[in-house]
Design a protein around this motif. Structure first.
Motif, PDB file in Angstrom:
ATOM      1  N   ASP A  42       0.766  -1.208   0.024  1.00 42.41           N
ATOM      2  CA  ASP A  42      -0.007   0.096   0.046  1.00 42.41           C
ATOM      3  C   ASP A  42       0.809   1.237   0.007  1.00 42.41           C
ATOM      4  N   ARG A  43       1.882   1.226   0.847  1.00 41.34           N
ATOM      5  CA  ARG A  43       2.826   2.385   0.941  1.00 41.34           C
ATOM      6  C   ARG A  43       3.490   2.397  -0.554  1.00 41.34           C
ATOM      7  N   THR A  44       3.986   1.628  -1.099  1.00 40.33           N
ATOM      8  CA  THR A  44       4.636   1.504  -2.243  1.00 40.33           C
ATOM      9  C   THR A  44       4.100   2.155  -3.528  1.00 40.33           C
ATOM     10  N   VAL A  45       2.511   1.613  -3.586  1.00 38.34           N
ATOM     11  CA  VAL A  45       1.775   2.185  -4.634  1.00 38.34           C
ATOM     12  C   VAL A  45       1.407   3.718  -4.357  1.00 38.34           C
ATOM     13  N   ALA A  46       1.149   3.990  -3.051  1.00 39.23           N
ATOM     14  CA  ALA A  46       1.057   5.589  -2.815  1.00 39.23           C
ATOM     15  C   ALA A  46       2.198   6.221  -3.255  1.00 39.23           C
ATOM     16  N   ALA A  47       3.577   6.014  -2.923  1.00 37.89           N
ATOM     17  CA  ALA A  47       4.511   6.684  -3.153  1.00 37.89           C
ATOM     18  C   ALA A  47       4.901   6.851  -4.500  1.00 37.89           C
ATOM     19  N   GLU A  48       4.382   5.538  -5.305  1.00 39.10           N
ATOM     20  CA  GLU A  48       4.823   5.643  -6.664  1.00 39.10           C
ATOM     21  C   GLU A  48       3.651   6.420  -7.561  1.00 39.10           C
ATOM     22  N   ALA A  49       2.552   6.478  -7.129  1.00 45.97           N
ATOM     23  CA  ALA A  49       1.394   7.014  -7.840  1.00 45.97           C
ATOM     24  C   ALA A  49       1.479   8.561  -7.454  1.00 45.97           C
ATOM     25  N   PHE A  50       1.486   8.911  -6.268  1.00 46.29           N
ATOM     26  CA  PHE A  50       1.547  10.266  -5.962  1.00 46.29           C
ATOM     27  C   PHE A  50       2.645  11.053  -6.078  1.00 46.29           C
ATOM     28  N   ALA A  51       3.726  10.458  -6.392  1.00 52.35           N
ATOM     29  CA  ALA A  51       4.865  11.115  -6.797  1.00 52.35           C
ATOM     30  C   ALA A  51       4.443  12.229  -8.076  1.00 52.35           C
ATOM     31  N   LYS A  52       3.618  11.690  -9.001  1.00 55.32           N
ATOM     32  CA  LYS A  52       3.065  12.559  -9.823  1.00 55.32           C
ATOM     33  C   LYS A  52       1.838  13.553  -9.540  1.00 55.32           C
ATOM     34  N   TYR A  53       1.553  13.490  -8.318  1.00 52.03           N
ATOM     35  CA  TYR A  53       0.460  14.387  -7.809  1.00 52.03           C
ATOM     36  C   TYR A  53       0.950  15.713  -7.477  1.00 52.03           C
ATOM     37  N   PRO A  54      -0.115  16.788  -7.600  1.00 55.65           N
ATOM     38  CA  PRO A  54       0.460  18.058  -7.271  1.00 55.65           C
ATOM     39  C   PRO A  54       0.671  18.232  -5.714  1.00 55.65           C
TER      40      PRO A  54
END
Length: 281
Positions: A42-54
């Protein structure tokens, strides 16, 4: 695959099996809120996905807190100014601070709350949701928004559906894709409750913000196909969930702008989470 069995407290709780190698929306959200009931995936998915988030991961955490703060203000309004004493919270997520029953029963000790979720991790922690006031009632049912008839059948054991109910859909509709006809399911819940009931919802939006977040949703879609795929919608489509209802002021607005107080959160940049509360006429 690694499974873990957990048993919720209480004689009527069955063991549930949790796959700790598949990310789940409720655990990603728990991580964004600073919780500990999540796994490395869960932490990995969040970190990878939201790296591109504002604002990156910190921006996603800010918006998650803004969404959670909207829930508290909406419930406080419903239990207070609106006088609602019954709540059906669908997609409640993992227990954290200021759950619906805690806020509602702080305003009205006799408030009755039914939580609905289909995440095994939430089921494993359901006992944390079941500590309300003696005057009121709190219950948890294992259910899915896409099966409203089953939700209503079980909820009727705790709630009087002939009396006004606040249906709370905070952060759930943006993980129900159009293929699953979420509008029909929301309508089914509303059709089952009387005039004077309310709908409170929040939803991630794909417009109204400065940046293009499509890379974020694409990554989450790739990673969450086995659980809850993202279904981020334009604001105009979010507004359709309120069709036939009377929106409470200030209407459907950024979560931080809905009756803001010290809890509102947010920052200088636009918040892509919109929220609103409406009354059934």
């Amino acid at each position: 695959m690694t499974d873990r069995s957990l048993t919720a407290t209480g004689p009527d709780r069955d063991p549930v099996t949790i796959d700790s190698e598949v990310a789940h929306t409720s655990r990603v959200y728990d991580f964004l809120l600073g919780g500990t009931d999540n796994f490395a995936v869960d932490r990995t998915v969040a970190a990878e996905a939201f790296a591109k988030y504002p604002g990156g991961l910190d921006g996603a955490r800010t918006d998650a807190r803004a969404n959670r703060a909207f829930l508290g203000r909406a419930v406080r309004f419903l239990a207070g100014e609106a006088g609602v004493r019954q709540f059906l919270d669908v997609g409640t997520g993992i227990p954290t601070a200021d759950n619906t029953h805690a806020v509602a029963q702080q305003v009205a000790a006799d408030a009755r709350v039914v939580y609905v979720d289909n995440d095994p991790m939430v089921l494993a922690h359901a006992h944390a949701l079941l500590r309300g006031t003696d005057e009121g009632a709190t219950a948890y049912i294992n259910g899915d928004l896409r099966q409203p008839d089953e939700i209503l059948r079980q909820a009727a054991e705790t709630l009087d559906l002939s009396q006004p109910v606040a249906i709370v859909l905070v952060g759930i509709l943006h993980v129900i894709t159009d293929d699953d006809t979420p509008g029909e399911h929301v309508s089914a819940l509303l059709d089952a409750v009387p005039a004077g009931s309310y709908l409170a919802l929040s939803h991630m939006t794909s417009d109204g913000v400065e940046a293009d977040n499509s890379p974020v949703w694409s990554h989450l879609d790739d990673q969450m196909r086995e659980t809850n795929r993202p279904a981020v919608r334009p604001i105009a489509e979010v507004a359709r969930f309120f069709d036939g209802l009377e929106l409470v002021e200030p209407g459907l607005v950024p979560a931080t702008a809905w009756r803001p107080d010290a809890s509102s959160g947010g920052g200088a940049r636009p918040v892509p989470v919109y929220g609103g509360v409406a009354r059934k006429l």
